[in-house]
Design an enzyme around this catalytic site. Structure first.
Site, PDB file in Angstrom:
ATOM      1  N   SER A  69      -6.012   5.592  11.680  1.00 30.66           N
ATOM      2  CA  SER A  69      -7.250   5.934  12.384  1.00 30.66           C
ATOM      3  C   SER A  69      -7.845   4.717  13.082  1.00 30.66           C
ATOM      4  O   SER A  69      -8.295   4.797  14.234  1.00 30.66           O
ATOM      5  CB  SER A  69      -8.268   6.525  11.403  1.00 30.66           C
ATOM      6  N   LEU A  70      -7.852   3.577  12.408  1.00 37.23           N
ATOM      7  CA  LEU A  70      -8.388   2.344  12.992  1.00 37.23           C
ATOM      8  C   LEU A  70      -7.604   1.938  14.235  1.00 37.23           C
ATOM      9  O   LEU A  70      -8.187   1.530  15.245  1.00 37.23           O
ATOM     10  CB  LEU A  70      -8.348   1.216  11.958  1.00 37.23           C
ATOM     11  N   ASP A 103       0.820  -1.208   0.000  1.00 39.80           N
ATOM     12  CA  ASP A 103       0.000   0.000   0.000  1.00 39.80           C
ATOM     13  C   ASP A 103       0.857   1.262   0.000  1.00 39.80           C
ATOM     14  O   ASP A 103       0.499   2.277  -0.604  1.00 39.80           O
ATOM     15  CB  ASP A 103      -0.926  -0.006   1.217  1.00 39.80           C
ATOM     16  N   GLY A 104       2.010   1.198   0.680  1.00 41.85           N
ATOM     17  CA  GLY A 104       2.908   2.346   0.707  1.00 41.85           C
ATOM     18  C   GLY A 104       3.421   2.714  -0.678  1.00 41.85           C
ATOM     19  O   GLY A 104       3.647   3.890  -0.974  1.00 41.85           O
TER      20      GLY A 104
END
Length: 293
Positions: free
Chosen positions: A192-193, A74-75
């Protein structure tokens, strides 16, 4: 057709997949442009010495590109959007990393789906972004957009900071905490999660404000419409505070106020199917996993 290839690192075990991909591309007379730094990494491997590849290094050179392929996690996709910006080029993320929330294609599935990918028969998911403006111009903000989140947190101090939050010019509250996360639905499964924020599916039109280790017991994550504009003022015992935008980190002087809103463009990511997101939740976050199931 013109396509782009981007990555940040290469492991030898993944060479076979990149090689199969390049063979397919050349057999179908597709022009491929490889990001300059990634091209240099490819040259470490003899398999690519005789392959003729075009090279690109900046945004302007990607115009008229049909698809960008990323090899990594994802990065890697978060880094790739700093090159794509507002060009609307769809991304095919091949997961050679760990989690793979955005890079949803496993290496084997990617190879099997190349015909469908190039014929654009897969599902294209638009992802919203955050746009940042500052009250004091800062030349280090080379790309003032974030796909996952914008984070404000303390810098060079163990003391908490205070963040005054205004929504559409109306005062909301002052967070007394280590920091504050402003997340898109895409970023809701990230930082956030881990700080207690909710999971929001990508098609929703929301932002999430999630405080980081708040000292006030009543401070909880807040979901707001993405048509709202957010204004932040930071108070700290030290001169600077830290600001991160996805994978990019800078320090700002505490007098520098922040203005955040929805970006005027989207990032587009190819998926195997429309419901891939919920499948990803089950497989990557072990959603609902229980021995009784």
């Amino acid at each position: 057709m013109k396509i782009a290839l981007y990555g940040q690192k290469i492991e030898y075990k993944n060479i076979i997949y990149i090689n199969q991909f390049l063979i397919y591309v050349f057999n179908h007379s597709i022009d491929i442009y490889v990001e300059k730094s990634f091209f240099k990494k490819l040259l470490y491997f003899k398999e690519f010495h005789k392959i003729k590849l075009y090279v690109f290094s900046k945004y302007e050179e990607l115009k008229n590109c049909d698809i960008m392929f990323t090899f990594g996690g994802d990065g890697t996709i978060l880094s790739a959007i700093t090159l794509i910006q507002d060009l609307g080029i769809p991304i095919v993320g091949v997961n050679t990393g760990n989690l793979g929330f955005l890079a949803t294609f496993s290496k084997d599935v990617f190879i099997k789906n190349m015909d469908n990918i190039f014929s654009k028969k897969l599902y294209l998911m638009p992802r919203s972004l955050l746009q940042l403006e500052t009250s004091i111009n800062n030349t280090n903000l080379f790309f003032n957009f974030a796909l996952n989140e914008i984070v404000i947190f303390r810098n060079e101090t163990v003391s908490m900071i205070t963040i005054d939050v205004f929504i559409d010019n109306e005062f909301l509250t002052s967070y007394w905490s280590d920091g504050l996360i402003i997340s898109t639905p895409t970023g809701s499964t990230g930082y956030s999660l881990s700080c207690g924020g909710p999971i929001i599916s990508p098609e929703n039109k929301n932002f999430v404000l999630t405080p980081i280790s708040p000292h006030n017991l009543f401070s909880r994550p807040l979901v707001i419409s993405d048509c709202k504009k957010i204004h932040l003022k930071v108070h700290s015992r030290v001169k600077y505070y830290s600001l991160s935008m996805d994978t990019r980190l800078i320090s700002l002087i505490k007098e520098n106020e922040l203005y955040i809103k929805k970006a005027p463009f989207y990032i587009y990511i190819y998926q195997e199917g429309k419901n891939t997101y919920y499948k990803t939740l089950r497989e990557k976050l072990l959603w609902g996993a229980d021995k009784r199931n």
